[in-house]
Each structure stands twice: as C-alpha cells, then as structure tokens.
Design a protein around this motif. Structure first.
Motif, PDB file in Angstrom:
ATOM      1  N   ALA A   2       3.040 -12.863  -7.156  1.00 31.72           N
ATOM      2  CA  ALA A   2       1.946 -12.227  -7.888  1.00 31.72           C
ATOM      3  C   ALA A   2       0.955 -13.267  -8.374  1.00 31.72           C
ATOM      4  O   ALA A   2       1.331 -14.324  -8.869  1.00 31.72           O
ATOM      5  CB  ALA A   2       2.509 -11.437  -9.077  1.00 31.72           C
ATOM      6  N   GLY A   3      -0.338 -12.954  -8.239  1.00 35.10           N
ATOM      7  CA  GLY A   3      -1.381 -13.849  -8.710  1.00 35.10           C
ATOM      8  C   GLY A   3      -1.920 -14.780  -7.653  1.00 35.10           C
ATOM      9  O   GLY A   3      -3.013 -15.332  -7.807  1.00 35.10           O
ATOM     10  N   THR A   4      -1.180 -14.977  -6.544  1.00 34.90           N
ATOM     11  CA  THR A   4      -1.688 -15.808  -5.456  1.00 34.90           C
ATOM     12  C   THR A   4      -2.671 -14.983  -4.620  1.00 34.90           C
ATOM     13  O   THR A   4      -2.707 -13.757  -4.709  1.00 34.90           O
ATOM     14  CB  THR A   4      -0.541 -16.330  -4.576  1.00 34.90           C
ATOM     15  OG1 THR A   4       0.212 -15.216  -4.056  1.00 34.90           O
ATOM     16  CG2 THR A   4       0.406 -17.213  -5.392  1.00 34.90           C
TER      17      THR A   4
ATOM     18  N   ASP B 199       9.390  -0.864  -3.231  1.00 33.50           N
ATOM     19  CA  ASP B 199       8.130  -0.162  -2.966  1.00 33.50           C
ATOM     20  C   ASP B 199       7.326  -0.950  -1.938  1.00 33.50           C
ATOM     21  O   ASP B 199       7.387  -2.179  -1.898  1.00 33.50           O
ATOM     22  CB  ASP B 199       7.304  -0.013  -4.244  1.00 33.50           C
ATOM     23  CG  ASP B 199       7.817   1.093  -5.147  1.00 33.50           C
ATOM     24  OD1 ASP B 199       8.692   1.853  -4.696  1.00 33.50           O
ATOM     25  OD2 ASP B 199       7.355   1.191  -6.295  1.00 33.50           O
ATOM     26  N   LYS B 200       6.569  -0.242  -1.111  1.00 29.47           N
ATOM     27  CA  LYS B 200       5.751  -0.890  -0.091  1.00 29.47           C
ATOM     28  C   LYS B 200       4.318  -0.989  -0.592  1.00 29.47           C
ATOM     29  O   LYS B 200       3.727   0.008  -1.017  1.00 29.47           O
ATOM     30  CB  LYS B 200       5.813  -0.101   1.215  1.00 29.47           C
ATOM     31  CG  LYS B 200       5.137  -0.804   2.400  1.00 29.47           C
ATOM     32  CD  LYS B 200       5.320   0.009   3.685  1.00 29.47           C
ATOM     33  CE  LYS B 200       4.646  -0.679   4.870  1.00 29.47           C
ATOM     34  NZ  LYS B 200       4.808   0.108   6.124  1.00 29.47           N
ATOM     35  N   VAL B 201       3.749  -2.204  -0.531  1.00 28.96           N
ATOM     36  CA  VAL B 201       2.421  -2.473  -1.071  1.00 28.96           C
ATOM     37  C   VAL B 201       1.560  -3.134   0.000  1.00 28.96           C
ATOM     38  O   VAL B 201       2.037  -3.986   0.748  1.00 28.96           O
ATOM     39  CB  VAL B 201       2.505  -3.394  -2.314  1.00 28.96           C
ATOM     40  CG1 VAL B 201       1.114  -3.746  -2.821  1.00 28.96           C
ATOM     41  CG2 VAL B 201       3.332  -2.726  -3.414  1.00 28.96           C
ATOM     42  N   MET B 202       0.286  -2.742   0.065  1.00 22.65           N
ATOM     43  CA  MET B 202      -0.648  -3.353   1.004  1.00 22.65           C
ATOM     44  C   MET B 202      -1.610  -4.270   0.253  1.00 22.65           C
ATOM     45  O   MET B 202      -2.126  -3.904  -0.810  1.00 22.65           O
ATOM     46  CB  MET B 202      -1.441  -2.276   1.748  1.00 22.65           C
ATOM     47  CG  MET B 202      -2.487  -2.841   2.731  1.00 22.65           C
ATOM     48  SD  MET B 202      -3.390  -1.556   3.633  1.00 22.65           S
ATOM     49  CE  MET B 202      -4.285  -0.757   2.307  1.00 22.65           C
ATOM     50  N   VAL B 203      -1.854  -5.456   0.834  1.00 27.34           N
ATOM     51  CA  VAL B 203      -2.806  -6.405   0.255  1.00 27.34           C
ATOM     52  C   VAL B 203      -3.788  -6.813   1.342  1.00 27.34           C
ATOM     53  O   VAL B 203      -3.395  -7.360   2.375  1.00 27.34           O
ATOM     54  CB  VAL B 203      -2.097  -7.655  -0.312  1.00 27.34           C
ATOM     55  CG1 VAL B 203      -3.114  -8.556  -0.997  1.00 27.34           C
ATOM     56  CG2 VAL B 203      -0.982  -7.260  -1.269  1.00 27.34           C
TER      57      VAL B 203
ATOM     58  N   SER C  97      -5.991 -10.493  -4.518  1.00 30.27           N
ATOM     59  CA  SER C  97      -4.863 -11.159  -5.161  1.00 30.27           C
ATOM     60  C   SER C  97      -3.615 -10.299  -4.997  1.00 30.27           C
ATOM     61  O   SER C  97      -3.683  -9.064  -5.036  1.00 30.27           O
ATOM     62  CB  SER C  97      -5.145 -11.377  -6.650  1.00 30.27           C
ATOM     63  OG  SER C  97      -6.207 -12.272  -6.829  1.00 30.27           O
ATOM     64  N   ILE C  98      -2.493 -10.956  -4.806  1.00 26.13           N
ATOM     65  CA  ILE C  98      -1.222 -10.236  -4.624  1.00 26.13           C
ATOM     66  C   ILE C  98      -0.762  -9.713  -5.979  1.00 26.13           C
ATOM     67  O   ILE C  98      -0.681 -10.477  -6.948  1.00 26.13           O
ATOM     68  CB  ILE C  98      -0.185 -11.161  -3.982  1.00 26.13           C
ATOM     69  CG1 ILE C  98      -0.657 -11.515  -2.556  1.00 26.13           C
ATOM     70  CG2 ILE C  98       1.191 -10.514  -3.953  1.00 26.13           C
ATOM     71  CD1 ILE C  98       0.191 -12.532  -1.852  1.00 26.13           C
TER      72      ILE C  98
ATOM     73  N   THR D  87      -0.560 -14.059   7.454  1.00 24.15           N
ATOM     74  CA  THR D  87      -1.751 -14.517   6.743  1.00 24.15           C
ATOM     75  C   THR D  87      -1.522 -15.913   6.189  1.00 24.15           C
ATOM     76  O   THR D  87      -0.446 -16.494   6.354  1.00 24.15           O
ATOM     77  CB  THR D  87      -2.098 -13.539   5.597  1.00 24.15           C
ATOM     78  OG1 THR D  87      -3.356 -13.912   5.037  1.00 24.15           O
ATOM     79  CG2 THR D  87      -1.033 -13.580   4.512  1.00 24.15           C
ATOM     80  N   THR D  88      -2.552 -16.444   5.529  1.00 21.51           N
ATOM     81  CA  THR D  88      -2.398 -17.679   4.736  1.00 21.51           C
ATOM     82  C   THR D  88      -2.640 -17.321   3.280  1.00 21.51           C
ATOM     83  O   THR D  88      -3.496 -16.495   2.958  1.00 21.51           O
ATOM     84  CB  THR D  88      -3.387 -18.768   5.179  1.00 21.51           C
ATOM     85  OG1 THR D  88      -4.728 -18.261   5.098  1.00 21.51           O
ATOM     86  CG2 THR D  88      -3.084 -19.232   6.591  1.00 21.51           C
ATOM     87  N   ILE D  89      -1.861 -17.951   2.412  1.00 27.49           N
ATOM     88  CA  ILE D  89      -1.897 -17.639   0.985  1.00 27.49           C
ATOM     89  C   ILE D  89      -2.321 -18.877   0.203  1.00 27.49           C
ATOM     90  O   ILE D  89      -1.826 -19.985   0.444  1.00 27.49           O
ATOM     91  CB  ILE D  89      -0.513 -17.173   0.480  1.00 27.49           C
ATOM     92  CG1 ILE D  89      -0.022 -15.964   1.283  1.00 27.49           C
ATOM     93  CG2 ILE D  89      -0.546 -16.860  -1.007  1.00 27.49           C
ATOM     94  CD1 ILE D  89      -0.761 -14.699   1.016  1.00 27.49           C
TER      95      ILE D  89
END
Length: 828
Positions: free
Chosen positions: A383-385, A338-342, A347-348, A359-361
């Motif tokens: 996830a969570g970063t 699945d394609k997800v946008m953040v 938070s991812i 980006t920077t995480i």
C-alpha cells in the motif's frame, strides 16, 4: 447505625442498579455494586482515602455521582466495542496495542507524567509517549482493563486521548496551533500597549508625571495585563496543576509561580497606590515563552510529519471486483483475498499479491530506492507504492490496519518506548533541577529580604524565570525525533530509540554472508554425479526405469529430485535448484534442519540435501545400515552442497553467490571497526568472500547456536557488536547482539528480532545509519551542554539581581529555540 440498602440498588446512592456487577467497589473486603461511573468514582475515592467507615455509620444515602462523569464514561465506553476497535487496535497475542493522539502535551514533563500515571493502572503492560508527535503507544491486557479505562485515566490527569487517525491527528494539531496563535497574538498586542505605558514612565515622555497619572497608567496596565495572565498564560498553569495532581513538579511550576507572583504583587501595588509594578515584564515573559513553545510545536510537527504523512500516500478508495464488475469501495473495507484492480499511475491501496498482469512499481516511499521494481504474477506489492506501467489485479493479503506502511509507523512509535540512557538522565536531572531552582529562589529571597534589599522579590522572580530547564527537557527528544525522520527518508526503520546511542559504542560489526554481503542469488557453478550409485539406486530405478542412459540424463534426474525437495525450503540456496520444468514427485516427511540443509522422503526413499555436516550426521545415525557409504575423496574439492539418497552419496554441487554491489565500498568505509563474517556456509566459501571484500575475520560452518555463542563470548570480553543478518537462522543472534540490523529481503522472524530494518536493498545504508547515530549523539550532547551552560551561567546573574524579569524571560526563550533549531539540522 448504617442504613439498609435495598436489594438490586446502588450501594452508594440507593437508586436502582441496572448495570448489574459492571461497577464493583470493594468495601470492607466485600464487593458492592454501583449504578454508574459517577457513584463508582466517588465510592472508590472514599475507599482509597481510608474512609470505608463512612458506609458503616452513614444515616442516609448519598447523592448520585456526577452526571457529567456518566456522560464522559458513556462516550469513552464506545471505544470498547469490538467493531470500532477493529480499525485501530492491534492484537499482540495476550495483549492489545493502540496508538493514541494526546491533546494538551506541551513538554517532556507531560510525557513523563502520562507514562508514570498510566503505568500505575492495573493491566497496562507498556506506555510510551512521543512528545514530538503528540502520540502515545499503549499496550494493555484487555482482560484486566478496557480501553475506556485507559482513556478515563488519561482524562483524570488532564489529557484527552483518542485513537490515532491521520486526519483527526492533523485536525488536533491545527486546533492546538490555532489556540497557540490566539494566546500568542493577545500577548503580543497587550505587550506593545503595556510597553508604551511603561516607556512613558521610564523616560517621563509626558513631562513630570504626577502620582495620580502614574497610578492611572498602572491601572490601565493592570487591565491590559490581566487577559495575558489569565488566558495566554493558562498553558503553563494547567501543566503545573497536572504535575501537582501527580505529586511531582515540572518545568511549568517555576514559570507559573513567577507569573502569578509578579501579577499579584502588581495588583496589590495598584490597589495600595504604592510599590513597584512589572506588568510589562509579565507580558513580555508570557509572549517570549509562547513564541518559544509555538516554534517548538511547529518544529516537532514538521519532524513527525515526514513519517505520519506516509499514510496519506495510501488511497482512500479502491476498485474491488464484486458481483461480476469493478466497484469503487473504501480501502479500509477491503478484506483478505478480495480482488483489487490498480491502473497505471495509481497508488496501490492495500498490501497484496499480483494475480494478473505485470508492471514496475515505485517503492521509494518504503525503501528510499527510486529505481522502479519489476513485479509480475505472484510478487507482493505494498500500500502506498505507485504502479507505474501496466494495469494489474491483486489479491489482498492483509487488511489496511496491518499494511507494511502502517506497521512501519507503528514500530517507530514503539521505538520511543526505550529511551536512551542520556534521555533518562536528562529527564531525571530536569525534575531535580526544578526542585533546586525553587529552593535557591526561596533562599535568595530570604537572604535579600534579610539584607533589606527592596528588590528581593523581583530577584526571586528573575531566578525562577531564567533557570527554568525547558531547553534541557527538549535536548534529547527533539534530536531523536529529527534523527528518526531523516532515517525514515533513507529507508531505515528504527525499532528501538536507544539503539542510536548503542551504535556509537560499537567496536565490532559482524555480517552474515548469504543475503547480506551477497545477493543470495545462488547458481550451480559445478556439479558431479556418482554414476555408479545412480545406476544402482532404487529410487532412480523406480522413477526413471531405463531412461538414464547418458550423463546429461542423470544430471537432469538428480536436479529434478533436488528441485522437488528444495521447493519446501526458503533458504536462498534452494532457489539454485529451481527448474522451469520439473517432473512432480511424491514428496513427504519434509524436515528443514536450520543452518544445515533439508531432508524428505520420495516414494518412501529417504533423501538429504545439505552441507557436509548434515551428511556426516546422517551417516553416523544410519551407520548400522549395510548400504551406508561415503567416499571421503570427493570429486569436487570446492563442493558445498551434497545429496544423499537412502544413505548413498549421489551428487556434489558447487554453488556460489554474487556480492552486494555496495559491499566492497562499505567495507572500506568501516575500516575503524573490527569486521567479521559469521556464516553457516562452508569455511572455504566464507573465506573466499572475506578475501574478495577485504574482511579480516571469517567464521564458517556455524549453526545458529554457535553464532549465538560467538556473540556472547565477544560481549563477555567487553566488546560491543552490531550484527547484520537476514535469515530465519539469524534471528537468535540478532536478538542477542548489542545492536542488530535486518538487511534487504530479511525474513519476518529476522525483522522481528532486529533493532533496525533496512527497508531497501542498499547495504551502504549502514554507513548512513552509523553517521546519523554519531551526529545524533553529538547533537544531544551539544543540546544538553548548551542548556546546562546557559542555566549555570545565568544563575549567578539572576541571584545577584543583575537580570530583570523580562531579560530572564527573553534569555530562557532564546535558549529553548536554539536547542530546537540545532536538532532540526539533523533533518538536512
């Protein structure tokens, strides 16, 4: 003579059986169908107690089994549905694994009881209970027993188990906390009232009290004490009953005996209008003990909260691309690809790979490193970063259940399945100690009663109360839980709890070189090509006919061939050959020789790139070929990678790596250990790194088999090793070492084999780990030492009658609180 059961009817009650062979009971070696869980349970109990003859001689059918059990089993059966299990059950190949929230756990004895009883259930492969977190990790064979059967067995021994979900678990904790507060509040209020009446009698503040007035005060005290005993004290009785049902004893057995015996004695004294009453002691005892349990409950939750709250960092919703637009959906509904946008600042929501944007995480919640990490297309995100800068799109790589953060928390629960030896000894000792306390109490009562001491009963009660080993049961689990919470904050994942104990026994620390002491970011420092051989080589003629006129052209051609082959290798050395622009070649028959190199075919020509050992093996294997040759006088004396094409030496490379920034400082801090580098790299390269960092022992040219043998030989000599590595070739030696640590960007295989994983890239986290292991062991010793010292000191005072029951209760509660407080200092 036995009655005849109609066909297609329940063999127990005779009612129509609509469940087929779902509930079968073996009676006299024959399987008979039952119509419901209730009949199944009753029939099983009859068989288990050797009463099968009942069915042979009965003259009428039995009543149907308990309808309540039917309802309970119907509810539990829902958890067997695959759709529901998809969310919280993990597949482990042949077995399944689940993390359960367990309601009703009050102490280490509860954990022991659950583990022992579930272990008897056919199909259970592993059961580990974490008292601090009130959770259990269960691994079972779904072909032998279903999840509903596991939950049913838990309920039979008095505990409610449900699949762990953070929100539900938090609600369960608050429910238990509310119950504790109610019981504690009632006990506190009643204690004050009963104490006022008791002081009136002790100090005769009302003047010369008549017998009727004293009797009246005692009756009122009995009335006030009864709800304390029956409601506030129910925590201890239920725990004791669970222990008796499992044919064992726990710490709540002597507590329950003391409370009930004192209460009954007071009740008889009030009714007979004679004898001593200790209602104030009962209320104070229950109050002090509940204060201790409540503080334990809060501190355990606080320690576990540091880990479990990581799940709250994962967003509930995500922006998913579907039907030509972005739509908000639940994160747990996302599927692979699945394609997800953040967006920046968000938070991812799930593990994935960036497909658009840069980006920077902030990955500090995983690694303990607060420096942002640059991520671009093709890089993994978790996830969570937190996405700090640009908007990115990512392709989902794992469902939320298998997200790295979920995996970390699950591995931490698994870690507690292997208790340290000191914890096993303490648990076993506490059970024997309870039996000893009961025996000593009985003997003391017999002695003082024989001596005619009127306080014989109260001396016995004081012994039961004062010596209850609650603090001993808390000594190890409270320290381990706090230590794991602290390590988690530092980016250190503990997979095996007894590893902390084993670390303190280590005499040697053995490092892999590449990717452990060094960054694993190789570059080609020197390169020599055999121009004569390239000119005559058929492969280069076919690929670059007439184009290799200069030395630079030849080097570029060699690098292009090497890059096409090395793209199939995950070894850090392979990245040194990657080029921004390469001519794509027809590569086939790729074979990775772990620890030595890689071979492949290009347009039918055999190519090898690797160490001197690999090249030598190839030449020996192909020695019958006329064109096989190797100039033993290498041009580069410090070369460590070689290329053969069709048995001919084409090129030599000198590759070097850079040290981890913290490596030199770490080596100085570990001077008390015997330090070694164990690597598959050339001996000269290994010695160079060892000399630069100050490591005395350097062993190069090791295959995975040789590394494994090195560890076995050291262990045979009585040495205990900590092994640090990161690669696939390190997995066997990591599994064999006394304690193993996967470092930095370790392969999945290495992480799986290791006992601990350093989630960040700070090598000096090892120093934090060693210090925490020593502190944890010290705390456990302090806790056990204090608990034993207190019990052995207070026992003579209790036996001699110098302690009243309420004083004994106060001392025992304070002892437990001291142990818990001492453990929580590990979190600082």
């Amino acid at each position: 003579m036995s009655i005849i059961v109609p066909e297609n009817a329940c063999y127990h009650c005779g009612l129509p059986n609509t469940e087929g062979n779902k509930y079968l009971v073996k009676i006299k070696q024959v399987d008979y169908p039952m119509c419901c869980p209730g009949c199944y349970a009753v029939a099983s109990a009859i068989v288990d107690n050797g009463l099968e003859s009942y069915y042979e001689f009965r003259t009428e059918l039995a009543e149907r089994g308990d309808a309540a059990l039917d309802a309970t089993m119907a509810k539990l059966a829902v958890y067997d549905e695959p759709e529901l299990q998809e969310e919280f059950v993990f597949d482990q190949g042949k077995h399944k694994q689940i993390q359960l929230t367990i309601e009703g756990i009050s102490c280490a004895a509860c954990a022991w009881l659950i583990e022992k009883q579930l272990a008897k259930l056919s199909g259970i492969k592993q059961i580990a209970v974490n008292v601090a977190a009130r959770r259990a990790m269960v691994t079972w064979d779904d072909k032998i027993v279903q999840l509903s059967g596991v939950l049913k067995r838990l309920k039979q021994i008095g505990y409610d188990g449900l699949p762990f979900q953070p929100d539900d678990h938090e609600a369960s904790y608050k429910k238990e906390q509310k119950s504790y507060l109610k019981k504690l509040g009632l006990a506190g209020i009643m204690t004050m009232q009963v104490m006022m009446l008791a002081f009136g009698q002790y100090f005769d503040v009302f003047g010369n009290l008549e017998a009727d007035t004293i009797g009246y005060f005692n009756a009122v005290s009995l009335l006030l004490t009864t709800p304390v005993v029956l409601y506030s004290g129910s925590v201890f009785y239920l725990s004791a009953i669970k222990a008796f049902q499992a044919y064992t004893v726990n710490m709540d057995v002597p507590i329950s005996v003391a409370i009930l015996a004192t209460y009954i004695a007071g009740l008889l004294a009030v009714n007979s209008e004679g004898g001593e009453v200790y209602f104030e002691s009962i209320c104070m005892f229950v109050f002090f003990l509940l204060v201790s349990r409540f503080l334990e409950h809060r501190s355990r939750h606080k320690a576990a909260e540091l880990s479990s709250n990581m799940l709250k960092l994962i967003p509930v919703t995500a922006s998913k691309w579907q039907e030509g637009a972005w739509h908000s959906v639940l994160a747990k509904q996302l599927r692979v690809d699945d394609k997800v946008m953040v967006k920046a600042g968000e938070s991812i929501p799930i593990d994935g790979t960036i497909v658009e944007g840069q980006t920077t995480i902030n990955e500090s919640m995983l690694t303990g490193e607060f420096a942002p990490v640059l991520k671009t297309v093709g890089d993994p995100v978790y996830a969570g970063t937190i996405n700090q800068e640009g908007t990115i799109s990512l392709a989902v790589s794992k469902s939320i259940k298998y997200a790295v953060m979920n995996q970390i928390l699950r591995l931490q629960e698994v870690a507690l399945s292997s208790k340290p030896k000191v914890a096993q000894i303490a648990d076993q000792f506490s059970r024997y100690f309870v039996l000893a306390v009961l025996l000593i109490s009985g003997l003391s009562y017999a002695y003082w009663h024989h001596q005619g001491n009127p306080d014989a009963f109260w001396i016995t009660i004081s012994i039961l109360v004062a010596t209850c080993p609650c603090a001993l049961g808390l000594a190890t689990p409270s320290a381990l839980t706090c230590a794991m919470a602290h390590l988690n904050k530092k980016g250190i994942l503990l997979k095996r709890a007894d590893a902390l104990e084993q670390i303190t026994l280590a005499s040697d620390i053995v490092f892999d070189k590449t990717g452990t002491l060094t960054l694993g970011e190789f570059s080609i420092q020197k390169m020599h090509v055999n121009q004569a051989q390239i000119t005559s080589c058929q492969l280069f003629k076919a690929l670059y006919a007439g184009k290799l006129k200069t030395l630079e052209d030849q080097k570029q051609a060699v690098l292009n061939v090497a890059a096409n082959i090395e793209q199939y290798s995950e070894h850090p050395i392979a990245k040194a050959f990657s080029l921004e622009q390469t001519l794509s070649l027809n590569v086939s028959a790729v074979n990775i020789v772990i620890g030595k190199g890689i071979s492949a075919q290009i347009d039918g020509f055999e190519c090898h790139i690797g160490s001197k050992a690999l090249i030598a093996e190839v030449l020996v294997k192909n020695s019958s070929r006329s064109n096989t040759q190797l100039d033993t006088n290498f041009t580069l004396s410090d070369a460590n990678v070689y290329m053969l094409v069709d048995g001919v030496l084409i090129a030599e490379f000198c590759l070097s790596d850079t040290h981890q920034p913290e490596a030199a400082q770490l080596i100085k801090q570990l001077s008390q250990y015997k330090l070694s580098i164990l690597s598959g790299d050339e001996q000269a390269n290994v010695e160079k790194v060892a000399d630069e960092l100050g490591v005395k022992y350097a062993y190069g040219n090791n295959t995975p088999e040789q590394k494994l043998q090195f560890v076995k030989d050291a262990q045979a000599a009585g040495r205990s090793l900590i092994m640090l590595g990161d690669g696939i070739n390190d997995a066997p030696v990591l599994a064999a070492a006394d304690v193993s640590v996967a470092v930095g960007k370790a392969s999945d295989l290495a992480k799986n084999a290791a006992d601990l994983v350093l989630l960040g890239f700070r090598l000096n986290a090892l120093h934090d780990l060693l210090n925490m292991a020593k502190r944890t062991k010290a705390k456990i010793k302090q806790n056990i030492g204090w608990a034993l010292t207190y019990n052995f000191i207070v026992l003579p005072f209790a036996i001699s009658g110098m302690l009243s029951p309420w004083q004994a209760a106060l001392g025992m509660s304070v002892s437990s609180i001291i142990v818990v407080y001492n453990s929580t200092r590990l979190m600082k």
